[in-house]
Scaffold this motif. Structure first.
Motif, PDB file in Angstrom:
ATOM      1  N   LYS A  29      -7.207  -3.391   3.253  1.00 54.35           N
ATOM      2  CA  LYS A  29      -7.439  -4.078   1.975  1.00 54.35           C
ATOM      3  C   LYS A  29      -6.370  -3.683   0.954  1.00 54.35           C
ATOM      4  O   LYS A  29      -5.804  -4.539   0.263  1.00 54.35           O
ATOM      5  CB  LYS A  29      -8.839  -3.736   1.453  1.00 54.35           C
ATOM      6  CG  LYS A  29      -9.210  -4.456   0.192  1.00 54.35           C
ATOM      7  CD  LYS A  29     -10.633  -4.114  -0.244  1.00 54.35           C
ATOM      8  CE  LYS A  29     -10.943  -4.774  -1.569  1.00 54.35           C
ATOM      9  NZ  LYS A  29     -12.279  -4.407  -2.047  1.00 54.35           N
ATOM     10  N   ALA A  30      -6.088  -2.389   0.849  1.00 54.26           N
ATOM     11  CA  ALA A  30      -5.077  -1.912  -0.102  1.00 54.26           C
ATOM     12  C   ALA A  30      -3.690  -2.426   0.280  1.00 54.26           C
ATOM     13  O   ALA A  30      -2.930  -2.889  -0.580  1.00 54.26           O
ATOM     14  CB  ALA A  30      -5.090  -0.383  -0.157  1.00 54.26           C
ATOM     15  N   THR A  31      -3.357  -2.347   1.544  1.00 51.99           N
ATOM     16  CA  THR A  31      -2.038  -2.795   1.995  1.00 51.99           C
ATOM     17  C   THR A  31      -1.847  -4.284   1.741  1.00 51.99           C
ATOM     18  O   THR A  31      -0.808  -4.705   1.221  1.00 51.99           O
ATOM     19  CB  THR A  31      -1.838  -2.466   3.489  1.00 51.99           C
ATOM     20  OG1 THR A  31      -1.894  -1.048   3.641  1.00 51.99           O
ATOM     21  CG2 THR A  31      -0.513  -2.975   4.011  1.00 51.99           C
ATOM     22  N   LEU A  32      -2.848  -5.070   2.068  1.00 49.58           N
ATOM     23  CA  LEU A  32      -2.741  -6.514   1.831  1.00 49.58           C
ATOM     24  C   LEU A  32      -2.586  -6.821   0.344  1.00 49.58           C
ATOM     25  O   LEU A  32      -1.774  -7.668  -0.036  1.00 49.58           O
ATOM     26  CB  LEU A  32      -3.950  -7.241   2.408  1.00 49.58           C
ATOM     27  CG  LEU A  32      -4.010  -7.308   3.932  1.00 49.58           C
ATOM     28  CD1 LEU A  32      -5.343  -7.863   4.403  1.00 49.58           C
ATOM     29  CD2 LEU A  32      -2.861  -8.126   4.487  1.00 49.58           C
ATOM     30  N   SER A  33      -3.318  -6.111  -0.502  1.00 45.52           N
ATOM     31  CA  SER A  33      -3.212  -6.388  -1.940  1.00 45.52           C
ATOM     32  C   SER A  33      -1.834  -6.003  -2.489  1.00 45.52           C
ATOM     33  O   SER A  33      -1.360  -6.610  -3.447  1.00 45.52           O
ATOM     34  CB  SER A  33      -4.325  -5.696  -2.726  1.00 45.52           C
ATOM     35  OG  SER A  33      -4.103  -4.319  -2.811  1.00 45.52           O
ATOM     36  N   MET A  34      -1.174  -5.026  -1.880  1.00 47.08           N
ATOM     37  CA  MET A  34       0.163  -4.638  -2.326  1.00 47.08           C
ATOM     38  C   MET A  34       1.245  -5.569  -1.782  1.00 47.08           C
ATOM     39  O   MET A  34       2.227  -5.856  -2.456  1.00 47.08           O
ATOM     40  CB  MET A  34       0.468  -3.187  -1.913  1.00 47.08           C
ATOM     41  CG  MET A  34      -0.289  -2.153  -2.729  1.00 47.08           C
ATOM     42  SD  MET A  34       0.218  -0.466  -2.324  1.00 47.08           S
ATOM     43  CE  MET A  34      -0.922  -0.069  -1.013  1.00 47.08           C
ATOM     44  N   PHE A  35       1.071  -6.060  -0.544  1.00 42.16           N
ATOM     45  CA  PHE A  35       2.107  -6.857   0.093  1.00 42.16           C
ATOM     46  C   PHE A  35       1.985  -8.360  -0.159  1.00 42.16           C
ATOM     47  O   PHE A  35       2.992  -9.063  -0.140  1.00 42.16           O
ATOM     48  CB  PHE A  35       2.115  -6.606   1.602  1.00 42.16           C
ATOM     49  CG  PHE A  35       2.878  -5.385   2.001  1.00 42.16           C
ATOM     50  CD1 PHE A  35       4.112  -5.485   2.598  1.00 42.16           C
ATOM     51  CD2 PHE A  35       2.358  -4.121   1.791  1.00 42.16           C
ATOM     52  CE1 PHE A  35       4.827  -4.360   2.976  1.00 42.16           C
ATOM     53  CE2 PHE A  35       3.053  -2.991   2.154  1.00 42.16           C
ATOM     54  CZ  PHE A  35       4.298  -3.108   2.748  1.00 42.16           C
ATOM     55  N   MET A  36       0.784  -8.856  -0.383  1.00 39.34           N
ATOM     56  CA  MET A  36       0.602 -10.297  -0.555  1.00 39.34           C
ATOM     57  C   MET A  36       1.432 -10.881  -1.705  1.00 39.34           C
ATOM     58  O   MET A  36       1.951 -11.992  -1.569  1.00 39.34           O
ATOM     59  CB  MET A  36      -0.877 -10.657  -0.726  1.00 39.34           C
ATOM     60  CG  MET A  36      -1.709 -10.499   0.538  1.00 39.34           C
ATOM     61  SD  MET A  36      -1.157 -11.493   1.934  1.00 39.34           S
ATOM     62  CE  MET A  36      -1.628 -13.115   1.396  1.00 39.34           C
ATOM     63  N   PRO A  37       1.606 -10.188  -2.837  1.00 39.82           N
ATOM     64  CA  PRO A  37       2.412 -10.770  -3.921  1.00 39.82           C
ATOM     65  C   PRO A  37       3.902 -10.913  -3.579  1.00 39.82           C
ATOM     66  O   PRO A  37       4.602 -11.686  -4.222  1.00 39.82           O
ATOM     67  CB  PRO A  37       2.227  -9.786  -5.086  1.00 39.82           C
ATOM     68  CG  PRO A  37       0.971  -9.059  -4.784  1.00 39.82           C
ATOM     69  CD  PRO A  37       0.917  -8.979  -3.282  1.00 39.82           C
ATOM     70  N   LEU A  38       4.375 -10.179  -2.570  1.00 42.03           N
ATOM     71  CA  LEU A  38       5.781 -10.270  -2.175  1.00 42.03           C
ATOM     72  C   LEU A  38       6.009 -11.547  -1.379  1.00 42.03           C
ATOM     73  O   LEU A  38       5.157 -11.963  -0.594  1.00 42.03           O
ATOM     74  CB  LEU A  38       6.188  -9.067  -1.326  1.00 42.03           C
ATOM     75  CG  LEU A  38       6.081  -7.688  -1.961  1.00 42.03           C
ATOM     76  CD1 LEU A  38       6.397  -6.612  -0.926  1.00 42.03           C
ATOM     77  CD2 LEU A  38       6.991  -7.575  -3.161  1.00 42.03           C
ATOM     78  N   ALA A  39       7.158 -12.155  -1.559  1.00 43.96           N
ATOM     79  CA  ALA A  39       7.517 -13.338  -0.766  1.00 43.96           C
ATOM     80  C   ALA A  39       7.556 -12.953   0.709  1.00 43.96           C
ATOM     81  O   ALA A  39       7.977 -11.839   1.049  1.00 43.96           O
ATOM     82  CB  ALA A  39       8.872 -13.864  -1.219  1.00 43.96           C
ATOM     83  N   PRO A  40       7.121 -13.840   1.603  1.00 43.25           N
ATOM     84  CA  PRO A  40       7.127 -13.521   3.035  1.00 43.25           C
ATOM     85  C   PRO A  40       8.492 -13.056   3.543  1.00 43.25           C
ATOM     86  O   PRO A  40       8.561 -12.193   4.418  1.00 43.25           O
ATOM     87  CB  PRO A  40       6.711 -14.834   3.697  1.00 43.25           C
ATOM     88  CG  PRO A  40       5.885 -15.510   2.655  1.00 43.25           C
ATOM     89  CD  PRO A  40       6.523 -15.153   1.336  1.00 43.25           C
ATOM     90  N   SER A  41       9.554 -13.582   2.997  1.00 46.19           N
ATOM     91  CA  SER A  41      10.893 -13.171   3.444  1.00 46.19           C
ATOM     92  C   SER A  41      11.237 -11.762   2.982  1.00 46.19           C
ATOM     93  O   SER A  41      12.233 -11.195   3.430  1.00 46.19           O
ATOM     94  CB  SER A  41      11.940 -14.150   2.912  1.00 46.19           C
ATOM     95  OG  SER A  41      11.963 -14.128   1.499  1.00 46.19           O
TER      96      SER A  41
END
Length: 142
Positions: A29-41
């Motif tokens: 949950k924490a990892t997804l919340s930190m990484f989701m705002p970053l562009a997939p690239s």
């Protein structure tokens, strides 16, 4: 309480978040919340330790479309940037600190200080500046 930390190897940019328990679900949950705002690239890889909290890594891989690698057991140097950054965090929160007593705001202030500190390895840019420039010009590996 516990803290999840992710550090970009190229720019030394730190992302951190408190979690209440050391479970795979809380880590994800924490990892997804930190990484989701970053562009997939901008989110390419993630290298993890071998703890039980990483056992659901395939859910992160599938959701973020990134490759996840694991460090060899007892080879902390394979995650040297993260281990070094955890040492910087320990300057503010020494060993045996009860992270359940630390507020999210206190943690983010420390993250801001670390990301705002010029680094010789970045030609005296801060991780925040380097991450910003890297974000604009190319892909990131974390």
């Amino acid at each position: 309480g516990y803290i999840v930390t992710h550090v970009d190897r190229a720019t030394k940019y730190l992302m951190a978040q408190k979690i209440e328990s050391k479970t795979a679900e809380a880590f994800n949950k924490a990892t997804l919340s930190m990484f989701m705002p970053l562009a997939p690239s901008k989110r390419l890889t993630l290298t993890l330790d071998n703890g039980k909290e990483f056992s659901l890594f395939n859910k992160i891989e599938n959701r973020l479309k990134i490759d996840i690698y694991f460090a060899d057991p007892y080879c902390s140097w394979q995650r040297g940037t993260n281990e070094n950054t955890n040492g910087l965090i320990r300057r503010y929160f020494p060993k045996k600190t009860d992270f359940s007593t630390i507020t999210d705001n206190e943690l983010q202030k420390v993250v801001h200080k670390i990301n705002s500190r010029p680094r010789k390895s970045l030609d005296y840019q801060t991780p925040k500046e380097a991450f910003s420039l890297e974000n604009m010009s190319g892909a990131l590996g974390t």
